[in-house]
Design a protein around this motif. Structure first.
Motif, PDB file in Angstrom:
ATOM      1  N   VAL A 112       0.847  -1.205   0.000  1.00 35.91           N
ATOM      2  CA  VAL A 112       0.000   0.000   0.000  1.00 35.91           C
ATOM      3  C   VAL A 112       0.877   1.247   0.000  1.00 35.91           C
ATOM      4  O   VAL A 112       1.807   1.368   0.811  1.00 35.91           O
ATOM      5  CB  VAL A 112      -0.931   0.021   1.227  1.00 35.91           C
ATOM      6  N   VAL A 149       0.668   5.424   0.298  1.00 32.81           N
ATOM      7  CA  VAL A 149      -0.199   6.526   0.721  1.00 32.81           C
ATOM      8  C   VAL A 149       0.339   7.831   0.151  1.00 32.81           C
ATOM      9  O   VAL A 149       1.491   8.198   0.401  1.00 32.81           O
ATOM     10  CB  VAL A 149      -0.277   6.614   2.256  1.00 32.81           C
ATOM     11  N   LEU A 194      -4.809   6.127  -1.939  1.00 33.67           N
ATOM     12  CA  LEU A 194      -4.168   4.837  -1.709  1.00 33.67           C
ATOM     13  C   LEU A 194      -3.932   4.170  -3.058  1.00 33.67           C
ATOM     14  O   LEU A 194      -4.874   3.966  -3.838  1.00 33.67           O
ATOM     15  CB  LEU A 194      -5.052   3.950  -0.825  1.00 33.67           C
TER      16      LEU A 194
END
Length: 361
Positions: free
Chosen positions: A346, A348, A357
């Motif tokens: 992931v 950010v 995301l």
């Protein structure tokens, strides 16, 4: 403007409005306090209504026409009686207009329209009040019958009480209801095609994108849906085989009984009892907590966005089914974001207006 009984306003809001009114009358508000007052007014139409009522009573109390002796024609006639307030209005030759227009007449007409509009707004709001919470706001409201409802952030509920029933409509968001017992006057909460009927109980209704989730904390409720009879009947047999049904609404679909500790999920084409209910997680929001258990990032974003101006957006479709678990404070968005940064896969990305995301490459 005739006085509207203060008993019809929520006591908490009326108390807040009184405090703001006294502060504003003192004339000692600094810029920061004025901004707080402006934010309070914008939080809900009920805030503005309460404040306007107090202002009307204070400024015009002695002149209130409780007997309604002054109708529209009388007001206009009174304004026209003062001919000193008439002036010549020069208009282009192509416009067919009277040579003179009375400012008094126009003022009276505008005043009458404003009074009529205000009366309509007041009647509508107090007959069917709508309670609203903004991003990050939660509110506890005492209803006229003694029942209470707690509104989660970004929620909206319309209240329609009558002598026959206590009807509420969850237009958006989530609410926890604690119902005062009154068997002859059922308490019914509607969310799209789902109707939750209770007599005296405590239950949570969460209106999500994919459907409505009903959680019973205490007592029991009957859930009526618009899904196909065959699907509802199959579920009802499992849920209600050892329990009697609550009284059912005339013309309604099958009633599915839920007892304390049970949950049900209703979408457009399916209604099913949740096999592993988690009541504590469902109402954790009342303790300002976000509790996720194998939740997808889209579910996480939906909850996160209730409480934060900067919205969380799952930009990469490959992350739609990415699951996380954890407990976070709804007042501390940074903790959740830091948790997501530490998840493998992931990425950010933050901007001034949103948080994105994406799949980590």
């Amino acid at each position: 403007m005739p006085r509207i009984s203060s008993a019809r306003l929520n006591a908490q809001i009326y108390s807040e409005a009184s405090e703001w009114f006294v502060n504003c009358r003192s004339g000692a508000l600094d810029d920061a306090t004025r901004r707080k007052f402006d934010a309070w007014l914008r939080q809900s139409p009920q805030h503005l209504s309460a404040y306007l009522e107090l202002a009307a009573i204070w400024d015009e109390g002695a002149a209130l026409d409780a007997e309604r002796r002054w109708d529209t024609d009388t007001l206009i006639a009174e304004a026209l009686s003062d001919q000193s307030n008439v002036t010549q209005l020069i208009t282009p030759s192509t416009v067919r207009a009277p040579a003179t227009i009375s400012h008094a007449r126009w003022a009276a007409v505008v005043a009458c329209i404003a009074i009529g509009l205000a009366a309509f707004v007041w009647v509508y709001m107090f007959r069917e009040p709508i309670y609203i919470t903004q991003i990050g706001e939660q509110r506890s409201i005492t209803l006229p019958d003694g029942s209470t409802m707690e509104l989660n952030s970004r929620s909206k509920v319309r209240v329609r009480y009558s002598e026959q029933e206590r009807a509420l409509e969850l237009l958006e968001g989530q609410a926890l209801f604690r119902v005062a017992k009154n068997p002859s006057r059922p308490f019914i909460v509607t969310s799209d095609g789902t109707r939750v009927r209770a007599v005296g109980t405590q239950f949570d209704v969460n209106k999500k994108r994919e459907g409505t989730v009903v959680t019973v904390v205490e007592g029991r409720v009957s859930v009526l849906t618009d899904v196909s009879d065959a699907r509802v009947d199959a579920i009802a047999v499992n849920v209600t085989e050892s329990m009697p049904q609550l009284p059912q609404e005339s013309g309604a679909g099958a009633g599915i009984l839920l007892a304390a500790g049970e949950q049900m999920s209703v979408s457009d084409n399916a209604a099913e009892k949740i096999q592993q209910p988690d009541v504590a997680r469902a109402i954790a929001w009342t303790q300002k907590q976000l509790v996720f258990k194998a939740a997808t990032l889209t579910e996480v974003a939906e909850e996160f966005n209730r409480y934060n101006q900067r919205q969380l957006i799952v930009q990469d479709p490959e992350l739609y089914e990415f699951h996380i678990s954890g407990v976070f404070a709804s007042t501390d968005p940074g903790a959740l974001l830091q948790f997501l940064r530490e998840r493998a896969g992931v990425h950010v990305v933050e901007s001034d207006s949103a948080i994105y995301l994406t799949k980590q490459r």
